[in-house]
Design a protein around this motif. Structure first.
Motif, mmCIF file in Angstrom:
data_model
loop_
_atom_site.group_PDB
_atom_site.id
_atom_site.type_symbol
_atom_site.label_atom_id
_atom_site.label_comp_id
_atom_site.label_asym_id
_atom_site.label_seq_id
_atom_site.Cartn_x
_atom_site.Cartn_y
_atom_site.Cartn_z
ATOM 1 N N ILE A 233 0.861 -1.183 0.000
ATOM 2 C CA ILE A 233 0.000 0.000 0.000
ATOM 3 C C ILE A 233 0.894 1.228 0.000
ATOM 4 O O ILE A 233 1.855 1.310 0.776
ATOM 5 C CB ILE A 233 -0.937 0.026 1.217
ATOM 6 N N ASP A 234 0.583 2.178 -0.857
ATOM 7 C CA ASP A 234 1.371 3.399 -0.970
ATOM 8 C C ASP A 234 0.407 4.569 -1.136
ATOM 9 O O ASP A 234 -0.419 4.566 -2.044
ATOM 10 C CB ASP A 234 2.312 3.298 -2.180
ATOM 11 N N ALA A 235 0.479 5.539 -0.232
ATOM 12 C CA ALA A 235 -0.416 6.698 -0.300
ATOM 13 C C ALA A 235 0.387 7.964 -0.054
ATOM 14 O O ALA A 235 1.364 7.968 0.706
ATOM 15 C CB ALA A 235 -1.540 6.582 0.731
ATOM 16 N N LEU A 252 2.804 7.423 2.972
ATOM 17 C CA LEU A 252 2.566 6.203 3.753
ATOM 18 C C LEU A 252 2.903 5.016 2.878
ATOM 19 O O LEU A 252 2.456 4.927 1.727
ATOM 20 C CB LEU A 252 1.097 6.118 4.188
ATOM 21 N N ALA A 253 3.693 4.077 3.415
ATOM 22 C CA ALA A 253 4.029 2.855 2.685
ATOM 23 C C ALA A 253 3.900 1.670 3.637
ATOM 24 O O ALA A 253 4.422 1.708 4.754
ATOM 25 C CB ALA A 253 5.442 2.921 2.121
ATOM 26 N N VAL A 254 3.200 0.627 3.191
ATOM 27 C CA VAL A 254 3.006 -0.576 3.996
ATOM 28 C C VAL A 254 3.329 -1.799 3.151
ATOM 29 O O VAL A 254 2.777 -1.965 2.054
ATOM 30 C CB VAL A 254 1.550 -0.688 4.516
ATOM 31 N N LEU A 265 4.705 -7.168 8.882
ATOM 32 C CA LEU A 265 4.379 -5.832 8.394
ATOM 33 C C LEU A 265 5.566 -4.902 8.559
ATOM 34 O O LEU A 265 6.263 -4.931 9.587
ATOM 35 C CB LEU A 265 3.181 -5.250 9.143
ATOM 36 N N ASP A 266 5.781 -4.084 7.543
ATOM 37 C CA ASP A 266 6.798 -3.041 7.574
ATOM 38 C C ASP A 266 6.118 -1.763 7.089
ATOM 39 O O ASP A 266 5.776 -1.633 5.911
ATOM 40 C CB ASP A 266 7.974 -3.411 6.675
#
Length: 445
Positions: A233-235, A252-254, A265-266
């Motif tokens: 996920i990248d926002a 935000l990066a997940v 999770l990172d």
């Protein structure tokens, strides 16, 4: 010249006659395809249009003033270009490409409009007879789609006074069991119920989830299923406002890697700004109008035992300080993370803190709360901590007098401590009984 004119006239006649024959063939193919399409959408739905023109080589058609209706939904489009249609109603009908302009969607409780919708490799759901043992799946998660693009999307839900707009969004590989991809630009949501909220996302990219499977799970059970696999996920440019700003996130990066029993999770949040809500807040009480910083968390979730480990969680606030947390928590609600703060308990934690201004702000805030002069209150705290028989309290006193040195806090409670109680317990850490309840050890060079 006469021979050339005769040859051109003969060629024109061949083209006209051939074109009429081709159009006749295309018309037959179109009528057959429309019949199949109507069969595919089911007997409780209807499809009407003003005009239908076959496309070149009978590979689809152009429709104008299109209307689709079923008992729950009405969809209209100014025009629609439907590419090559293959398959049949029973086996699933595949449409090479669908292009719609000026779309309006109406269903009970919500409306939507779309400037442009393009769908590639669309497979309509099977419309064959269904038995009681195999009821019809929700329609959306029965669709297969190779790629889709939407521009100028607007959704309105009057009951919740919610408006949502999306400038552009693209999805790839949508369908049950597929790893899907979403790329979205400029999302804005306005919620006008009190308290009002405005949410904006500049760009969002999601790679890996089975979107159709998650939709099916929500529709059938009310919650999302746990998925195995890798997701990203990248926002960017995330904002939440009320009467004033509440949150900003630059990026935000997940990274999420899941098996049946574990989640790795990172997560990284950069450019995080938080404003406290109106009224009393701990942040304002200690002299800050907002929080600015970055967060990085590496975590492992043991789904079988309901445990969560941070290794580490780092919060770096340039105006306050830097905190690194290694922690082990239990009673983690692995399928309902919204209740984590209510149920999770701290088994153990190690907190390393390097102060930049927070310690001084806390002491001044406590002095104001006690209506004491800051210098007098500080001296009283230093004297009391230095006289304490507890080595941890002495170490805390040394840190508060020289906050440029790092401090380490160990929590080893005899019994796991509820996360929601941690703040209260730390506020009373000077009480020996509370320190014992926390299993508290403080050290500072």
């Amino acid at each position: 010249m006469k021979k050339l004119s005769s040859a051109l006239m003969l060629l024109l006649i061949i083209v006209i006659v051939g074109g009429l024959g081709l159009r006749h063939f295309a018309r037959q193919r179109l009528e057959s395809a429309v019949a199949d399409l109507r069969a595919a959408i089911g007997s409780d739905a209807s499809l009407t249009y003003a005009t239908a023109t076959p496309r070149l080589l009978a590979r689809g058609a152009l429709f104008t003033s299109v209307t689709y209706r079923n008992p729950q939904l009405t969809v209209t489009a100014a025009d629609a270009v439907i590419g090559r249609v293959t398959g049949n109603a029973l086996g699933g009908q595949r449409i090479g490409r669908v292009t719609l302009h000026g779309v309006q969607i109406m269903e009970p409780g919500a409306t939507a409009s779309i400037a442009l919708l393009v769908l590639d490799g669309l497979v309509l759901p099977n419309a064959g007879p269904l038995s009681a043992e195999q009821p019809a799946p929700p329609r959306l998660d029965s669709i297969l789609l190779d790629a889709g693009r939407v521009e100028g999307l607007h959704i309105a839900v009057p009951a919740t006074q919610t408006d949502l707009t999306v400038a552009r969004a693209a999805v790839r590989q949508f369908g049950l069991g597929r790893s899907s991809h979403l790329d979205l630009d400029t999302l804005a949501a306005q919620i006008n119920l009190t308290p009002g909220r405005h949410i904006a996302i500049g760009h969002l990219r999601v790679d890996g989830p089975d979107f159709a499977g998650q939709i099916a799970s929500v529709l059938q059970s009310g919650h999302m299923i746990h998925e195995i696999g890798r997701r990203h996920i990248d926002a960017s440019a995330v904002a939440i406002d009320a009467t004033g700003p509440l949150l900003r996130v630059e990026h935000l990066a997940v990274e999420h890697d899941a098996t049946a029993t574990r989640d790795e999770l990172d997560s990284t949040i950069t450019g995080l700004t938080l404003w406290p809500a109106q009224g009393q807040s701990l942040l304002r009480m200690i002299g800050y109008d907002r929080f600015d910083g970055d967060v990085h968390a590496i975590a492992t979730v043991d789904r079988q035992n309901g445990r969560l480990q941070f290794h580490p969680l780092v919060i770096d606030a340039p105006a306050m300080g830097r905190m690194s947390i290694m922690a082990d928590l239990d009673q983690i609600p692995v399928d309902d993370p919204m209740t984590l703060a209510e149920t999770a308990r701290i088994v153990s934690a190690t907190i390393d803190w390097r102060d930049r201004s927070l310690a001084g702000h806390v002491l001044d805030g406590l002095a104001r709360a006690r209506q004491m002069a800051p210098d007098a209150y500080r001296q009283q705290v230093f004297t009391d901590l230095a006289a304490s028989p507890d080595g941890s309290m002495q170490a805390l006193g040394r840190f508060l007098q020289s906050p440029g040195h790092p401090v380490q806090i160990l929590l080893r409670p005899p019994q796991p401590l509820n996360v929601a109680m941690l703040g209260v317990a730390l506020a009373m850490a000077g009480d020996p009984s509370t320190a014992g309840l926390l299993g508290l050890t403080i050290s500072s060079p």
